[in-house]
Design an enzyme around this catalytic site. Structure first.
Site, PDB file in Angstrom:
ATOM      1  N   ASP A  13       0.871  -1.187   0.000  1.00  0.00           N
ATOM      2  CA  ASP A  13       0.000   0.000   0.000  1.00  0.00           C
ATOM      3  C   ASP A  13       0.906   1.235   0.000  1.00  0.00           C
ATOM      4  O   ASP A  13       2.123   1.119   0.181  1.00  0.00           O
ATOM      5  CB  ASP A  13      -0.924   0.001   1.234  1.00  0.00           C
ATOM      6  CG  ASP A  13      -1.908   1.168   1.216  1.00  0.00           C
ATOM      7  OD1 ASP A  13      -2.302   1.614   0.118  1.00  0.00           O
ATOM      8  OD2 ASP A  13      -2.287   1.661   2.307  1.00  0.00           O
ATOM      9  N   SER A  14       0.296   2.401  -0.172  1.00  0.00           N
ATOM     10  CA  SER A  14       1.077   3.641  -0.138  1.00  0.00           C
ATOM     11  C   SER A  14       1.488   3.984   1.295  1.00  0.00           C
ATOM     12  O   SER A  14       2.313   4.867   1.496  1.00  0.00           O
ATOM     13  CB  SER A  14       0.218   4.787  -0.669  1.00  0.00           C
ATOM     14  OG  SER A  14      -0.924   4.922   0.162  1.00  0.00           O
ATOM     15  N   GLY A  46      -3.405   8.319  -4.116  1.00  0.00           N
ATOM     16  CA  GLY A  46      -4.706   8.832  -4.552  1.00  0.00           C
ATOM     17  C   GLY A  46      -4.656  10.054  -5.439  1.00  0.00           C
ATOM     18  O   GLY A  46      -5.690  10.489  -5.967  1.00  0.00           O
ATOM     19  N   CYS A  77      -4.713  -1.982  -1.349  1.00  0.00           N
ATOM     20  CA  CYS A  77      -4.948  -0.576  -1.678  1.00  0.00           C
ATOM     21  C   CYS A  77      -5.956  -0.509  -2.821  1.00  0.00           C
ATOM     22  O   CYS A  77      -5.723  -1.096  -3.880  1.00  0.00           O
ATOM     23  CB  CYS A  77      -3.613   0.035  -2.103  1.00  0.00           C
ATOM     24  SG  CYS A  77      -3.736   1.692  -2.777  1.00  0.00           S
ATOM     25  N   ASN A  78      -7.060   0.178  -2.595  1.00  0.00           N
ATOM     26  CA  ASN A  78      -8.078   0.289  -3.650  1.00  0.00           C
ATOM     27  C   ASN A  78      -7.562   1.081  -4.840  1.00  0.00           C
ATOM     28  O   ASN A  78      -7.821   0.739  -5.986  1.00  0.00           O
ATOM     29  CB  ASN A  78      -9.327   0.995  -3.117  1.00  0.00           C
ATOM     30  CG  ASN A  78     -10.111   0.142  -2.160  1.00  0.00           C
ATOM     31  OD1 ASN A  78     -11.007  -0.577  -2.557  1.00  0.00           O
ATOM     32  ND2 ASN A  78      -9.748   0.187  -0.886  1.00  0.00           N
ATOM     33  N   CYS A 186     -11.286   2.898   0.215  1.00  0.00           N
ATOM     34  CA  CYS A 186      -9.853   3.159   0.440  1.00  0.00           C
ATOM     35  C   CYS A 186      -9.488   2.483   1.755  1.00  0.00           C
ATOM     36  O   CYS A 186     -10.200   2.654   2.758  1.00  0.00           O
ATOM     37  CB  CYS A 186      -9.627   4.669   0.523  1.00  0.00           C
ATOM     38  SG  CYS A 186      -7.987   5.117   1.149  1.00  0.00           S
TER      39      CYS A 186
HETATM   40  N1  DGL Z   1      -4.801   3.095   0.888  1.00  0.00           N
HETATM   41  C1  DGL Z   1      -5.007   3.502  -0.427  1.00  0.00           C
HETATM   42  C2  DGL Z   1      -6.331   3.089  -1.021  1.00  0.00           C
HETATM   43  O1  DGL Z   1      -6.887   2.116  -0.585  1.00  0.00           O
HETATM   44  C3  DGL Z   1      -4.423   4.748  -0.978  1.00  0.00           C
HETATM   45  C4  DGL Z   1      -4.447   6.008  -0.213  1.00  0.00           C
HETATM   46  C5  DGL Z   1      -3.526   7.020  -0.882  1.00  0.00           C
HETATM   47  O2  DGL Z   1      -2.328   6.761  -0.879  1.00  0.00           O
HETATM   48  O3  DGL Z   1      -4.026   8.010  -1.437  1.00  0.00           O
HETATM   49  O4  DGL Z   1      -6.817   3.685  -1.940  1.00  0.00           O
END
Ligand code: DGL
Length: 270
Positions: A13-14, A46, A77-78, A186
């Site tokens: 994930d980020s 995002g 991560c979505n 998210c």
């Molecule tokens: N956790 C991430 C998601 O599910 C990304 C959040 C991000 O880095 O903007 O989208």
């Protein structure tokens, strides 16, 4: 890789978000070697393009696979999943589990037919979300809101008045509409689950992806990842001290990882 080399399931994930999925998965399977890669150097995903995100993912996998056997990847991560899952699957030679906004379960539990979806800017703009709505919730009233402020609040562990202000500005629109179901599109938002439920006075069902992703991961993991003394490594791609301190605190509180490695590992190993 030598025969008998332990395999690791790689979660990416980020930042913090995917830890909610990993935590859920580990509650079901605590005998698995895992690597969690928090790509904090490129946080937030995002606001990035599909090309950028696909590039980060490829580099992470290429870097890590020189040192570790990785028979399975989980995009926890979505944003990465809706933008780059297909491309990543073409680029790597192992199965990849994606995290999809849980629109389908939300459509099946709403009573008044009013569903809110909250996700990152990149996810909200992606056609994938429209496809999910058309397929599973075309007869429902859907409101979508992009929120990078909530991602930031989760990553930075905001609390008190500062968090209340963010909740008010990001979620009031859903209160006005009278949704009874909220989709977490998210993985970061899960860390604010209790505060968000309280914001809606316990009157809204919040649906997240943890169960589906954990089960899919379990169905694909292979025997090389199982161990009676499992290893667990956290990579943090940014070595900025505030970021590292935040993750060290998380690990002190949860004891999730045996070791923490910092710095842009994917680049170092090139
Ligand atoms: N956790 C991430 C998601 O599910 C990304 C959040 C991000 O880095 O903007 O989208």
């Amino acid at each position: 890789m030598k025969q008998g080399t332990p395999g690791y399931i790689l979660f990416i994930d980020s930042g913090m978000g995917g830890l909610s999925i990993l935590d859920y998965f580990l509650q079901m399977h605590n005998d698995v070697n895992i690597i969690y890669y928090a790509d904090t150097a490129n946080f937030p995903y995002g606001t990035k393009t599909s090309e950028q995100i696909a590039g980060y993912l490829q580099k992470i996998y290429d870097g890590l696979k020189r040192e570790y056997s990785i028979p399975l990847i989980v995009l926890a991560c979505n944003t990465a999943s809706v933008t780059a899952l297909t491309r990543l699957r073409e680029m790597v030679d192992v199965p990849v589990v994606g995290t999809v906004p849980p629109v389908k379960p939300a459509a099946s539990i709403t009573k008044n037919g009013k569903i809110g979806i909250i996700a990152t800017e990149t996810t909200v703009q992606n056609d994938y979300i429209d496809m999910l709505i058309k397929e599973f919730a075309h007869d429902k009233e859907i409101s979508i809101q992009a929120s990078s402020a909530l991602v930031e609040a989760s990553e930075r562990r905001l609390s008190g008045d500062d968090l209340d202000r963010v909740l008010e500005s990001e979620l009031s629109c859903f209160k006005d509409i009278g949704i009874d179901t909220l989709v977490f599109g998210c993985t970061h938002y899960f860390f604010l689950y209790d505060q968000i439920v309280r914001f809606f006075n316990d009157a809204v069902n919040v649906v997240d992806s943890r169960d589906g992703v954990a089960r899919r991961t379990a169905s694909l993991m292979d025997i090389s990842t199982r161990s009676s003394t499992p290893d667990s490594i956290l990579f943090i791609s940014s070595s900025d001290q505030d970021t590292v301190t935040l993750y060290e605190k998380f690990n002190r509180d949860t004891g999730m990882f045996k070791s923490i490695l910092t710095g842009d590992y994917s680049c170092q190993s090139e």
